[in-house]
Design a protein around this motif. Structure first.
Motif, PDB file in Angstrom:
ATOM      1  N   ASP A   1      -6.392   4.829   0.369  1.00  0.00           N
ATOM      2  CA  ASP A   1      -4.943   4.609   0.513  1.00  0.00           C
ATOM      3  C   ASP A   1      -4.150   5.778  -0.070  1.00  0.00           C
TER       4      ASP A   1
ATOM      5  N   CYS B   1       0.547   7.863   6.955  1.00  0.00           N
ATOM      6  CA  CYS B   1       1.983   7.985   6.726  1.00  0.00           C
ATOM      7  C   CYS B   1       2.426   7.059   5.596  1.00  0.00           C
ATOM      8  N   SER B   2       3.485   7.486   4.907  1.00  0.00           N
ATOM      9  CA  SER B   2       3.999   6.705   3.783  1.00  0.00           C
ATOM     10  C   SER B   2       4.662   5.411   4.276  1.00  0.00           C
TER      11      SER B   2
ATOM     12  N   ARG C   1     -10.482   4.096   5.221  1.00  0.00           N
ATOM     13  CA  ARG C   1      -9.672   5.211   4.721  1.00  0.00           C
ATOM     14  C   ARG C   1      -9.154   4.898   3.314  1.00  0.00           C
TER      15      ARG C   1
ATOM     16  N   ASP D   1      13.543   5.552   3.627  1.00  0.00           N
ATOM     17  CA  ASP D   1      13.511   6.990   3.909  1.00  0.00           C
ATOM     18  C   ASP D   1      14.311   7.292   5.188  1.00  0.00           C
TER      19      ASP D   1
ATOM     20  N   SER E   1      -1.174   8.722   0.980  1.00  0.00           N
ATOM     21  CA  SER E   1      -0.223   9.050   2.041  1.00  0.00           C
ATOM     22  C   SER E   1       0.036  10.554   2.072  1.00  0.00           C
ATOM     23  N   ARG E   2       0.362  11.038   3.255  1.00  0.00           N
ATOM     24  CA  ARG E   2       0.752  12.445   3.393  1.00  0.00           C
ATOM     25  C   ARG E   2       1.722  12.567   4.557  1.00  0.00           C
TER      26      ARG E   2
ATOM     27  N   PRO F   1      11.286  14.385  11.604  1.00  0.00           N
ATOM     28  CA  PRO F   1      12.022  13.625  12.617  1.00  0.00           C
ATOM     29  C   PRO F   1      12.315  14.477  13.858  1.00  0.00           C
TER      30      PRO F   1
ATOM     31  N   LEU G   1       4.729  14.442  10.787  1.00  0.00           N
ATOM     32  CA  LEU G   1       5.750  15.078  11.613  1.00  0.00           C
ATOM     33  C   LEU G   1       7.137  14.973  10.974  1.00  0.00           C
TER      34      LEU G   1
ATOM     35  N   ARG H   1       7.027   3.979   2.433  1.00  0.00           N
ATOM     36  CA  ARG H   1       8.252   3.846   1.621  1.00  0.00           C
ATOM     37  C   ARG H   1       9.440   3.334   2.427  1.00  0.00           C
TER      38      ARG H   1
ATOM     39  N   THR I   1       0.842  -1.196   0.000  1.00  0.00           N
ATOM     40  CA  THR I   1       0.000   0.000   0.000  1.00  0.00           C
ATOM     41  C   THR I   1       0.879   1.248   0.000  1.00  0.00           C
ATOM     42  N   GLN I   2       0.286   2.381  -0.356  1.00  0.00           N
ATOM     43  CA  GLN I   2       1.010   3.656  -0.300  1.00  0.00           C
ATOM     44  C   GLN I   2       1.138   4.125   1.136  1.00  0.00           C
ATOM     45  N   SER I   3       0.069   3.933   1.898  1.00  0.00           N
ATOM     46  CA  SER I   3       0.039   4.473   3.257  1.00  0.00           C
ATOM     47  C   SER I   3      -0.109   3.331   4.265  1.00  0.00           C
ATOM     48  N   LYS I   4       0.117   3.651   5.535  1.00  0.00           N
ATOM     49  CA  LYS I   4       0.111   2.632   6.591  1.00  0.00           C
ATOM     50  C   LYS I   4      -1.300   2.084   6.837  1.00  0.00           C
TER      51      LYS I   4
ATOM     52  N   SER J   1      10.927   9.757   9.594  1.00  0.00           N
ATOM     53  CA  SER J   1      10.406  10.815   8.738  1.00  0.00           C
ATOM     54  C   SER J   1       8.987  10.505   8.239  1.00  0.00           C
ATOM     55  N   ASN J   2       8.526   9.254   8.433  1.00  0.00           N
ATOM     56  CA  ASN J   2       7.164   8.902   8.016  1.00  0.00           C
ATOM     57  C   ASN J   2       6.350   8.478   9.235  1.00  0.00           C
TER      58      ASN J   2
END
Lengths: 495, 101
Positions: B68, A37-38, B66, A43, B70-71, B76, B74, A40, A29-32, A47-48
């Motif tokens: 799928d 969150c991504s 939801r 990274d 992503s965005r 780090p 936060l 990927r 999937t693209q998101s969790k 950061s995700n």
């Protein structure tokens, strides 16, 4: 391990290994699974992440529809019964890469149950039971090595926290490390066909734990099992299972008993180690996740996914054998990944030469890719480019030998076969006139061999063919050469 | 209900709590009375009532899944800002390793 091969085959006559696998597969999937969150890989650390996958107070999970779709594809392809209502549950334990102190998983009411994966084992068709397929979230990653203060500190990256996984649990239907290996290979191929995961073991998107026990052959009940973890490659799986089976047999043969425990495979030392026997290790206190609704799968959703399933590996293999006249072995190899099967079909269709395409793909192309540690998706030679080469060989414009050299050049320069031939003057000489000229020169230069042939020593012909090939630097069409030689030399008959 | 000190220590350990002997003795009757209270509910016959742990809807599919997409959330720096220790974008914790040698 101290059991020698000879001794080991003797004890295997007495003991039967029983293996079940628990496989975790990361969904593409693209998101969790519960936040946006991504997913990927690679990274920068942390950061995700967001309040949900960090487990901050008040953050609420919302289920990703695509994760459910992918899990359903996997479950249906594994012939599972889909539960119209399943539940998420909290699995409670403490570890620094699990920020909430629990993992959202499924327990008593999983997404799907009672499936089977069909396999060929030793030429016989076997069905390996699938106990369940369920959805869960991944934990973060702990790094114990590689930092100046690594002897005192662990470093935590939570990018992976909340990435969607499916857990696939097999029945204890596997009876050797090799069968386990084949099962995992089949499972991986299936997931690649479904496009639900890239199943990259190095990046952790396919992980495998094994439940292992041994029992005397013919015994009705199972022996005490151990759970072997840390099987991060297909090679480790076989080695670790072999080690663990032999270890258990040795314990039993020595009059000991197997302790039910979790053991880690250490690839450096090539052995398994018992994990510290934590008194509470298995008290996960599962309870229904109150922040999520029960997961409802309608009949129409399920059926629309069933209809969308692609051609699955065993069906594709059968079709390719039928459609292209491939052998079982070739078809098996070519359908090992959907990308390879697509590549083959493209080359076969464009060149119109299925068998020759299969030979070149499984031979020289795979050899060169393996040499470069690449797989078919990374090939610098496109299907169209290989089809051109195969056509040139099929129509006799170039010889097989020239084809090999040209393919090597295609790998090196990325050029098309026709370009390379034009640049290097590599056209095969099939013109009877031109070949005849060289043939006459060769006969004139080797009167003794020509005479031997005429007296009935037919084997000399291939030597003479070799001389013509040499004179044309391999460019002459061997068949045309042979014909021309026979014509020029006249009949071969004993004196 | 006959809770023992052993039970109290076990539950405390699962919750990563370190209790003194005095605290164990103090919490034992407190926990015991809570369990006694819950035990009262067992007098009700619930054999025909389906347990309800979550909100149950009567739909055939979940109404609010939801898409799928992503965005970013936060950075780090923001994520590790409240951590007792961090470095190079990572959270730092006392070394944990799970194996016995």
């Amino acid at each position: 391990m101290s059991i020698s091969t000879a001794a080991s085959s003797a004890v295997f006559a007495v003991y039967e290994p029983v293996i079940g696998l628990e496989v975790h597969i990361q969904l593409l999937t693209q998101s969790k699974i519960f936040c946006a969150c991504s997913t990927r890989f690679g990274d920068p650390p942390n950061s995700n992440i967001c309040p949900v996958c960090l487990g901050l107070p008040g953050a609420l999970p919302v289920l990703n529809r695509e994760a459910v779709t992918m899990a359903l594809k996997a479950a249906l392809a594994l012939n599972c019964r889909i539960n119209p209502r399943s539940r998420f549950a909290r699995k409670n334990y403490f570890y620094p890469d699990l920020p909430k102190g629990y993992q959202i998983s499924q327990y008593g009411e999983p997404l799907a149950e009672q499936g089977a994966l069909e396999m060929d084992i030793g030429g016989a068709s076997r069905s390996v039971g699938i106990t369940r397929v369920h959805l869960e979230e991944d934990a973060g990653k702990s790094l114990h090595e590689g930092f100046p203060d690594s002897d005192e500190k662990s470093y935590i990256d939570l990018n992976r926290s909340g990435v969607p996984l499916i857990e696939i649990v097999s029945e204890p239907d596997l009876h050797s490390p090799d069968e386990a290996y084949q099962f995992l290979t089949r499972l991986k191929t299936l997931m690649l066909y479904l496009g639900v995961s890239d199943c990259n073991m190095e990046e952790g998107s396919l992980r495998c734990d094994a439940n292992v026990s041994v029992r005397r052959r013919g015994a009705a009940s199972l022996g005490t099992k151990t759970e072997v973890k840390n099987l991060n490659s297909f090679r480790f799986l076989q080695k670790a299972l072999t080690f663990e089976i032999e270890r258990q047999i040795e314990v039993l043969e020595g009059g000991g008993t197997i302790q039910q425990e979790t053991r880690l495979w250490d690839s450096r030392e090539q052995r398994t180690y018992g994990m510290r026997s934590k008194e509470f290790a298995h008290d996960y206190r599962y309870f229904p996740e109150p922040d999520l609704l029960p997961l409802l799968i309608s009949e129409s959703w399920k059926e629309s996914i069933r209809r969308s399933l692609p051609e699955l590996p065993h069906l594709r293999k059968a079709r390719m054998m039928r459609e292209y006249g491939l052998g079982e072995q070739e078809a098996s190899q070519l359908t090992g990944s959907p990308a390879l099967a697509d590549y083959f079909e493209e080359v076969a269709k464009a060149s119109g030469e299925a068998r020759l395409s299969a030979n070149w793909i499984l031979g020289d192309l795979m050899f060169r890719l393996n040499e470069r540690r690449q797989d078919i998706t990374q090939t610098p030679v496109s299907a169209v480019a290989l089809a051109e080469l195969v056509s040139l060989i099929a129509e006799g414009t170039i010889s097989g030998k020239m084809g090999k050299d040209i393919l090597a050049e295609m790998f090196a320069s990325g050029q098309r076969a026709s370009q390379i031939m034009a640049e290097k003057g590599l056209q095969q000489i099939s013109d009877a006139e031109e070949v005849g000229r060289v043939v006459r020169q060769v006969i004139a230069a080797n009167p003794k061999q020509a005479e031997q042939y005429r007296r009935g020593k037919t084997a000399t012909l291939s030597w003479l063919v070799g001389q013509v090939m040499k004179a044309t630097r391999g460019r002459a069409n061997p068949q045309v050469v042979q014909e021309a030689l026979k014509k020029e030399l006249g009949p071969s008959a004993p004196a | 209900m006959a809770l023992t000190e052993k039970d109290v220590r076990y539950v405390a350990a699962l919750a990563h709590l370190e209790l003194t002997a005095e605290e164990v003795r103090k919490f034992l009757p407190q926990l015991d009375s809570i369990l006694d209270y819950v035990q009262k509910m067992n007098e009700l016959d619930t054999s025909h009532v389906e347990p309800m742990a979550q909100v149950v809807t009567s739909a055939s599919e979940n109404p609010a899944l939801r898409p799928d997409v992503s965005r970013k959330a936060l950075t780090p720096e923001q994520a590790t800002a409240n951590a007792p220790e961090s470095a190079a974008g990572y959270f730092k914790v006392p070394r944990v390793i799970d194996r016995e040698r």
